[in-house]
Design a protein around this motif. Structure first.
Motif, PDB file in Angstrom:
ATOM      1  N   THR A  66      -6.320   6.414  -0.955  1.00  0.00           N
ATOM      2  CA  THR A  66      -5.994   7.724  -1.516  1.00  0.00           C
ATOM      3  C   THR A  66      -5.430   7.623  -2.929  1.00  0.00           C
ATOM      4  O   THR A  66      -5.155   8.653  -3.556  1.00  0.00           O
ATOM      5  CB  THR A  66      -4.986   8.446  -0.609  1.00  0.00           C
ATOM      6  N   VAL A  67      -5.269   6.402  -3.434  1.00  0.00           N
ATOM      7  CA  VAL A  67      -4.825   6.202  -4.821  1.00  0.00           C
ATOM      8  C   VAL A  67      -6.015   5.707  -5.629  1.00  0.00           C
ATOM      9  O   VAL A  67      -6.563   4.638  -5.336  1.00  0.00           O
ATOM     10  CB  VAL A  67      -3.671   5.185  -4.901  1.00  0.00           C
ATOM     11  N   PRO A  68      -6.464   6.447  -6.644  1.00  0.00           N
ATOM     12  CA  PRO A  68      -7.611   6.005  -7.438  1.00  0.00           C
ATOM     13  C   PRO A  68      -7.379   4.611  -8.021  1.00  0.00           C
ATOM     14  O   PRO A  68      -6.305   4.306  -8.535  1.00  0.00           O
ATOM     15  CB  PRO A  68      -7.702   7.065  -8.546  1.00  0.00           C
ATOM     16  N   GLY A  69      -8.407   3.769  -7.874  1.00  0.00           N
ATOM     17  CA  GLY A  69      -8.324   2.424  -8.412  1.00  0.00           C
ATOM     18  C   GLY A  69      -7.746   1.405  -7.452  1.00  0.00           C
ATOM     19  O   GLY A  69      -7.685   0.213  -7.779  1.00  0.00           O
ATOM     20  N   VAL A  70      -7.325   1.843  -6.279  1.00  0.00           N
ATOM     21  CA  VAL A  70      -6.802   0.930  -5.267  1.00  0.00           C
ATOM     22  C   VAL A  70      -7.723   0.960  -4.050  1.00  0.00           C
ATOM     23  O   VAL A  70      -8.045   2.038  -3.536  1.00  0.00           O
ATOM     24  CB  VAL A  70      -5.364   1.294  -4.842  1.00  0.00           C
ATOM     25  N   TYR A  71      -8.120  -0.224  -3.599  1.00  0.00           N
ATOM     26  CA  TYR A  71      -9.032  -0.374  -2.470  1.00  0.00           C
ATOM     27  C   TYR A  71      -8.353  -1.247  -1.411  1.00  0.00           C
ATOM     28  O   TYR A  71      -7.430  -2.008  -1.712  1.00  0.00           O
ATOM     29  CB  TYR A  71     -10.340  -1.042  -2.908  1.00  0.00           C
ATOM     30  N   ALA A  72      -8.808  -1.151  -0.193  1.00  0.00           N
ATOM     31  CA  ALA A  72      -8.291  -1.998   0.885  1.00  0.00           C
ATOM     32  C   ALA A  72      -9.459  -2.552   1.681  1.00  0.00           C
ATOM     33  O   ALA A  72     -10.442  -1.840   1.941  1.00  0.00           O
ATOM     34  CB  ALA A  72      -7.346  -1.223   1.791  1.00  0.00           C
ATOM     35  N   VAL A  73      -9.339  -3.822   2.080  1.00  0.00           N
ATOM     36  CA  VAL A  73     -10.458  -4.494   2.751  1.00  0.00           C
ATOM     37  C   VAL A  73      -9.968  -5.205   4.010  1.00  0.00           C
ATOM     38  O   VAL A  73      -8.787  -5.499   4.178  1.00  0.00           O
ATOM     39  CB  VAL A  73     -11.129  -5.528   1.815  1.00  0.00           C
ATOM     40  N   GLY A  74     -10.932  -5.495   4.893  1.00  0.00           N
ATOM     41  CA  GLY A  74     -10.649  -6.278   6.075  1.00  0.00           C
ATOM     42  C   GLY A  74      -9.684  -5.586   7.018  1.00  0.00           C
ATOM     43  O   GLY A  74      -9.677  -4.359   7.152  1.00  0.00           O
ATOM     44  N   ALA A 106       0.832  -1.206   0.000  1.00  0.00           N
ATOM     45  CA  ALA A 106       0.000   0.000   0.000  1.00  0.00           C
ATOM     46  C   ALA A 106       0.862   1.250   0.000  1.00  0.00           C
ATOM     47  O   ALA A 106       0.635   2.186  -0.780  1.00  0.00           O
ATOM     48  CB  ALA A 106      -0.939  -0.005   1.196  1.00  0.00           C
ATOM     49  N   GLU A 107       1.862   1.281   0.859  1.00  0.00           N
ATOM     50  CA  GLU A 107       2.739   2.452   0.922  1.00  0.00           C
ATOM     51  C   GLU A 107       3.539   2.623  -0.362  1.00  0.00           C
ATOM     52  O   GLU A 107       3.728   3.747  -0.848  1.00  0.00           O
ATOM     53  CB  GLU A 107       3.678   2.325   2.120  1.00  0.00           C
ATOM     54  N   ARG A 108       3.994   1.496  -0.922  1.00  0.00           N
ATOM     55  CA  ARG A 108       4.798   1.599  -2.141  1.00  0.00           C
ATOM     56  C   ARG A 108       3.959   2.054  -3.331  1.00  0.00           C
ATOM     57  O   ARG A 108       4.470   2.687  -4.249  1.00  0.00           O
ATOM     58  CB  ARG A 108       5.479   0.262  -2.434  1.00  0.00           C
ATOM     59  N   ILE A 109       2.666   1.728  -3.314  1.00  0.00           N
ATOM     60  CA  ILE A 109       1.778   2.214  -4.371  1.00  0.00           C
ATOM     61  C   ILE A 109       1.502   3.702  -4.202  1.00  0.00           C
ATOM     62  O   ILE A 109       1.209   4.412  -5.160  1.00  0.00           O
ATOM     63  CB  ILE A 109       0.450   1.418  -4.366  1.00  0.00           C
ATOM     64  N   GLY A 110       1.618   4.184  -2.952  1.00  0.00           N
ATOM     65  CA  GLY A 110       1.364   5.591  -2.675  1.00  0.00           C
ATOM     66  C   GLY A 110       0.160   5.846  -1.808  1.00  0.00           C
ATOM     67  O   GLY A 110      -0.239   7.001  -1.608  1.00  0.00           O
ATOM     68  N   CYS A 111      -0.452   4.776  -1.262  1.00  0.00           N
ATOM     69  CA  CYS A 111      -1.626   4.938  -0.401  1.00  0.00           C
ATOM     70  C   CYS A 111      -1.212   5.512   0.950  1.00  0.00           C
ATOM     71  O   CYS A 111      -0.138   5.222   1.473  1.00  0.00           O
ATOM     72  CB  CYS A 111      -2.313   3.592  -0.173  1.00  0.00           C
ATOM     73  N   GLN A 112      -2.093   6.308   1.521  1.00  0.00           N
ATOM     74  CA  GLN A 112      -1.854   6.829   2.860  1.00  0.00           C
ATOM     75  C   GLN A 112      -2.060   5.723   3.887  1.00  0.00           C
ATOM     76  O   GLN A 112      -3.050   4.972   3.828  1.00  0.00           O
ATOM     77  CB  GLN A 112      -2.782   7.992   3.159  1.00  0.00           C
ATOM     78  N   VAL A 113      -1.133   5.616   4.826  1.00  0.00           N
ATOM     79  CA  VAL A 113      -1.233   4.662   5.923  1.00  0.00           C
ATOM     80  C   VAL A 113      -1.100   5.440   7.228  1.00  0.00           C
ATOM     81  O   VAL A 113      -0.199   6.267   7.380  1.00  0.00           O
ATOM     82  CB  VAL A 113      -0.142   3.586   5.833  1.00  0.00           C
ATOM     83  N   ALA A 114      -2.023   5.188   8.160  1.00  0.00           N
ATOM     84  CA  ALA A 114      -2.000   5.899   9.441  1.00  0.00           C
ATOM     85  C   ALA A 114      -2.376   4.938  10.553  1.00  0.00           C
ATOM     86  O   ALA A 114      -3.312   4.142  10.415  1.00  0.00           O
ATOM     87  CB  ALA A 114      -2.968   7.080   9.418  1.00  0.00           C
ATOM     88  N   ASP A 115      -1.630   5.000  11.663  1.00  0.00           N
ATOM     89  CA  ASP A 115      -1.902   4.161  12.829  1.00  0.00           C
ATOM     90  C   ASP A 115      -1.970   2.680  12.464  1.00  0.00           C
ATOM     91  O   ASP A 115      -2.816   1.935  12.980  1.00  0.00           O
ATOM     92  CB  ASP A 115      -3.206   4.593  13.512  1.00  0.00           C
ATOM     93  N   GLY A 116      -1.115   2.264  11.546  1.00  0.00           N
ATOM     94  CA  GLY A 116      -1.033   0.853  11.190  1.00  0.00           C
ATOM     95  C   GLY A 116      -2.103   0.354  10.256  1.00  0.00           C
ATOM     96  O   GLY A 116      -2.233  -0.864  10.050  1.00  0.00           O
ATOM     97  N   ALA A 117      -2.891   1.244   9.670  1.00  0.00           N
ATOM     98  CA  ALA A 117      -3.971   0.846   8.778  1.00  0.00           C
ATOM     99  C   ALA A 117      -3.928   1.672   7.500  1.00  0.00           C
ATOM    100  O   ALA A 117      -3.547   2.851   7.515  1.00  0.00           O
ATOM    101  CB  ALA A 117      -5.331   1.021   9.458  1.00  0.00           C
ATOM    102  N   VAL A 118      -4.323   1.054   6.398  1.00  0.00           N
ATOM    103  CA  VAL A 118      -4.457   1.784   5.140  1.00  0.00           C
ATOM    104  C   VAL A 118      -5.702   2.657   5.236  1.00  0.00           C
ATOM    105  O   VAL A 118      -6.785   2.187   5.591  1.00  0.00           O
ATOM    106  CB  VAL A 118      -4.568   0.816   3.949  1.00  0.00           C
TER     107      VAL A 118
END
Length: 293
Positions: free
Chosen positions: A249-257, A228-240
């Motif tokens: 925060t990256v269009p087209g990228v989702y995170a689940v669970g 997630a971080e390498r793609i450029g997504c924001q990560v805060a407090d251990g979670a995407v």
């Protein structure tokens, strides 16, 4: 291809299932590192009675086959953006769903790692019922006494024989008072060993052995992957960081669970993945109709 789901535990499988049923072309990548793989059974999961984690995931995989989901037993090391999507393991996809999950940092106490998932567990809601009305020991993680106290208080609802071992941490009077009201006994000596076997115990620095039907521990959770971080997504407090539809925060990228919400139990992770998958399908449809992301 429409979607790459990265991660093959319950959240990844559920996301792939929902999208496969929506007639999306889906590939799922699974490196076999499900967080709960060492556990004897999956508990508190509606419809799954005494299934081992591997059995539950195998059922999910069989379901995916009915909807044409391509399952790859491999670890994704890189996701590369391109003009209209991403390249994942040599495959072009429009959308990426991250279901990479967490790993647990265990207390640095001999025996904890050996018994993990069997005689040593973390979650009262996942494992409390199976050891109800039996002696239980909650071992704290040094430096995190608040979490240790909270877990011991929870355990007091399953058994009236609960001991909190603070492993050297000294608790304030307010916390000791709450524990006393709940009937939880407190030991402040350092813990030198946990185990062995299902009927486990905790050995204190003075040599005393505290018997326990199960030893509960406090863990620190970490993301299994830095994708997630390498793609450029924001990560805060251990979670995407995601919105209500699982969009990062990256269009087209989702995170689940637990990738997005670490506190989720297994069934909650699957439910979250289903909700996000519905949003993914809707976003893809909007794009199909010329609306963009």
């Amino acid at each position: 291809m429409d979607v790459a789901v990265i991660g093959g535990s319950v959240a990844g499988l559920q996301a792939a299932l929902t999208l496969g049923r929506a007639r999306r072309q889906v590939v799922l990548f699974d490196d076999g590192r499900a967080r709960n793989r060492t556990a004897s059974h999956v508990h508190n999961y509606l419809g799954a009675v005494d299934l081992a984690p591997a059995e539950l995931l195998a059922v999910g995989r069989r379901q995916l086959a009915s909807y044409g989901v391509d399952v790859q037993d491999s670890r994704v090391e890189d996701v590369t953006p391109d003009d209209d999507g991403f390249v994942v393991d040599g495959r072009h996809v429009r959308v990426v769903v991250l279901a990479t999950g967490l790993w647990d940092e265990l207390p640095d106490v001999p025996g904890v790692a050996d018994g993990w998932g069997q005689s040593v567990v973390a979650c009262p809601h996942c494992h409390g019922w199976e050891v109800r009305d039996q002696p239980l020991v909650q071992v704290g993680m040094r430096g995190a006494p608040d979490r240790s106290v909270a877990r011991a208080l929870l355990l007091s609802r399953w058994s009236d024989d609960v001991v909190l071992c603070t492993d050297g941490d000294v608790l304030p009077g307010t916390q000791l008072d709450r524990l006393a009201v709940a009937g939880v006994k407190v030991r402040t000596e350092r813990v030198i060993e946990v185990g062995p076997g299902v009927q486990s115990g905790v050995r204190l620095v003075n040599g005393e052995m505290l018997a326990a039907a199960r030893v509960f521990v406090v863990v620190r959770q970490h993301q299994q992957s830095d994708l997630a971080e390498r793609i450029g997504c924001q990560v805060a407090d251990g979670a995407v960081v995601v919105d209500d539809g699982g969009r990062t925060t990256v269009p087209g990228v989702y995170a689940v669970g637990t990738t997005a919400a670490p506190a989720l139990l297994a069934i909650g992770a699957a439910g979250h993945a289903s909700t996000v998958a519905v949003a993914v399908h809707g976003d893809l449809l909007e794009s199909d109709l010329g609306g963009g992301w």
